[in-house]
Design an enzyme around this catalytic site. Structure first.
Site, PDB file in Angstrom:
ATOM      1  N   MET A 125     -12.417   3.697   0.228  1.00  0.00           N
ATOM      2  CA  MET A 125     -13.000   3.911   1.568  1.00  0.00           C
ATOM      3  C   MET A 125     -13.771   5.224   1.506  1.00  0.00           C
ATOM      4  SD  MET A 125      -9.744   2.640   3.769  1.00  0.00           S
ATOM      5  CE  MET A 125      -8.639   2.835   2.381  1.00  0.00           C
ATOM      6  N   HIS A 165      -8.733   0.587  -3.385  1.00  0.00           N
ATOM      7  CA  HIS A 165      -9.583   0.338  -2.220  1.00  0.00           C
ATOM      8  C   HIS A 165     -10.314   1.635  -1.889  1.00  0.00           C
ATOM      9  CE1 HIS A 165      -9.544  -0.725   2.404  1.00  0.00           C
ATOM     10  NE2 HIS A 165     -10.766  -0.623   1.908  1.00  0.00           N
ATOM     11  N   MET A 220      -9.439   7.592   0.552  1.00  0.00           N
ATOM     12  CA  MET A 220     -10.234   7.938   1.748  1.00  0.00           C
ATOM     13  C   MET A 220     -10.879   9.309   1.549  1.00  0.00           C
ATOM     14  SD  MET A 220      -7.642   6.774   4.752  1.00  0.00           S
ATOM     15  CE  MET A 220      -6.650   5.275   4.620  1.00  0.00           C
ATOM     16  N   ASP A 275      -6.157  -6.922   4.720  1.00  0.00           N
ATOM     17  CA  ASP A 275      -5.620  -5.554   4.776  1.00  0.00           C
ATOM     18  C   ASP A 275      -5.637  -5.024   6.208  1.00  0.00           C
ATOM     19  OD1 ASP A 275      -4.878  -2.965   4.180  1.00  0.00           O
ATOM     20  OD2 ASP A 275      -6.694  -2.464   3.049  1.00  0.00           O
ATOM     21  N   HIS A 286      -1.519  -1.417  -4.080  1.00  0.00           N
ATOM     22  CA  HIS A 286      -2.759  -1.146  -3.345  1.00  0.00           C
ATOM     23  C   HIS A 286      -2.857   0.356  -3.100  1.00  0.00           C
ATOM     24  CE1 HIS A 286      -6.040  -2.407  -0.637  1.00  0.00           C
ATOM     25  NE2 HIS A 286      -5.626  -1.468   0.195  1.00  0.00           N
ATOM     26  N   ASP A 311      -5.111   3.308  -1.392  1.00  0.00           N
ATOM     27  CA  ASP A 311      -6.141   3.558  -0.387  1.00  0.00           C
ATOM     28  C   ASP A 311      -6.764   4.932  -0.582  1.00  0.00           C
ATOM     29  OD1 ASP A 311      -6.143   1.192   1.364  1.00  0.00           O
ATOM     30  OD2 ASP A 311      -4.050   1.718   1.704  1.00  0.00           O
ATOM     31  N   MET A 317     -10.874  -6.463   6.204  1.00  0.00           N
ATOM     32  CA  MET A 317     -10.100  -5.507   7.010  1.00  0.00           C
ATOM     33  C   MET A 317      -9.740  -6.145   8.344  1.00  0.00           C
ATOM     34  SD  MET A 317      -9.749  -2.867   5.108  1.00  0.00           S
ATOM     35  CE  MET A 317      -8.683  -2.075   6.324  1.00  0.00           C
ATOM     36  N   SER A 354       0.848  -1.201   0.000  1.00  0.00           N
ATOM     37  CA  SER A 354       0.000   0.000   0.000  1.00  0.00           C
ATOM     38  C   SER A 354       0.878   1.244   0.000  1.00  0.00           C
ATOM     39  CB  SER A 354      -0.902   0.014   1.232  1.00  0.00           C
ATOM     40  OG  SER A 354      -1.478   1.295   1.352  1.00  0.00           O
TER      41      SER A 354
END
Ligand code: DX5
Ligand code: ZN
Length: 236
Positions: free
Chosen positions: A70, A68, A39, A177, A35, A37, A139, A10
């Site tokens: 979020m 991913h 957010m 993760d 990966h 992330d 998660m 990540s």
């Protein structure tokens, strides 16, 4: 059947002032996926980056981008992240009302669809979605920050999911993760995982190539599944 273990570092734990260089370091480590992330400051109490940064990274690399999300209302953003270069798109089951519809949309956009479950979210209902998922992201920390400790209490959920996927004879990958490191990887794989996301453990390791080779040398025993609905033979 013994399947290869995949490693997805990540970039969240990288240095954001030199993302291009971090990307090259990830690629040269022999890692399988990048990966990313995303957010939004609503679904999780933190903000990272959006499609503009992902599309700039995309121009620098061929490694599969595992995005991913979020974020709240992921359905409003799927096209933008696909166009930015996502090869895999993961939406949180807790953030989305009509999950199956969004999985279909991700597939139509040409990416590999997946769902993500927060630590407290049970597997109930997932059996109706699994055939449409190329991967399920479990998660093992509360999402929002890198560098947290693995919640050991979530490991039995991985085993239950492994049984569910094998029982349905699917090929859906189990990705884990949060708090994954070289010390706990074997336990996570023994629980049934296929793909390990690594943020802080990857970036603090001096010999990243050795770390990735070490994880690649581990094995996850799983049964051979049939082809998932619409899943390409060789997913990114
Ligand atoms: C957490 C993110 C993770 C995070 C993992 O919200 O989804 O991908 O970057 O970082 P580590 O491996 O440090 O827990
Ligand atoms: Zn993540």
């Amino acid at each position: 059947m013994v399947s290869p273990v995949l490693v997805a570092p990540s970039i969240l734990s990288g240095d954001f002032t030199r993302l291009g260089e971090e990307l090259r370091i990830i690629e040269s480590s022999g890692a399988d996926w990048l990966h990313l992330d995303v957010m939004d400051g609503h679904f999780v109490p933190n903000l990272t980056f959006g499609p503009a940064i992902i599309s700039q990274l995309r121009r620098k690399s061929k490694i599969p981008f595992d995005v991913h999300l979020m974020i709240e209302n992921p359905q409003d953003w799927l096209k933008a992240y696909r166009e930015a270069g996502a090869d895999r798109l993961t939406i949180h089951i807790e953030a989305c009302r009509h999950v199956q519809r969004q999985l279909m949309l991700i597939r139509e956009l040409g990416a590999a669809p997946g769902v993500c479950l927060n630590p407290q979210t049970p597997l109930a209902g997932l059996e109706y979605l699994l055939a449409d998922c190329d991967h399920v992201l479990i998660m093992t920390v509360n999402p929002g920050f890198g560098g947290q400790s693995l919640l050991e209490s979530v490991l039995p959920k991985i085993t239950l999911l492994r049984q569910m996927i094998d029982g349905m004879r699917l090929r859906t990958l189990i990705e884990v993760d949060g708090g994954v490191d070289s010390e706990n990887s074997q336990r996570i794989l023994a629980a049934g995982a296929d793909v390990l996301v690594m943020g802080s453990a990857f970036f603090r390791d001096k010999n990243k190539q050795a770390l990735v080779s070490f994880i690649h040398g581990m094995a996850t025993p799983r049964k051979r599944g049939k082809r998932n609905a619409g899943r390409p033979e060789k997913p990114a």
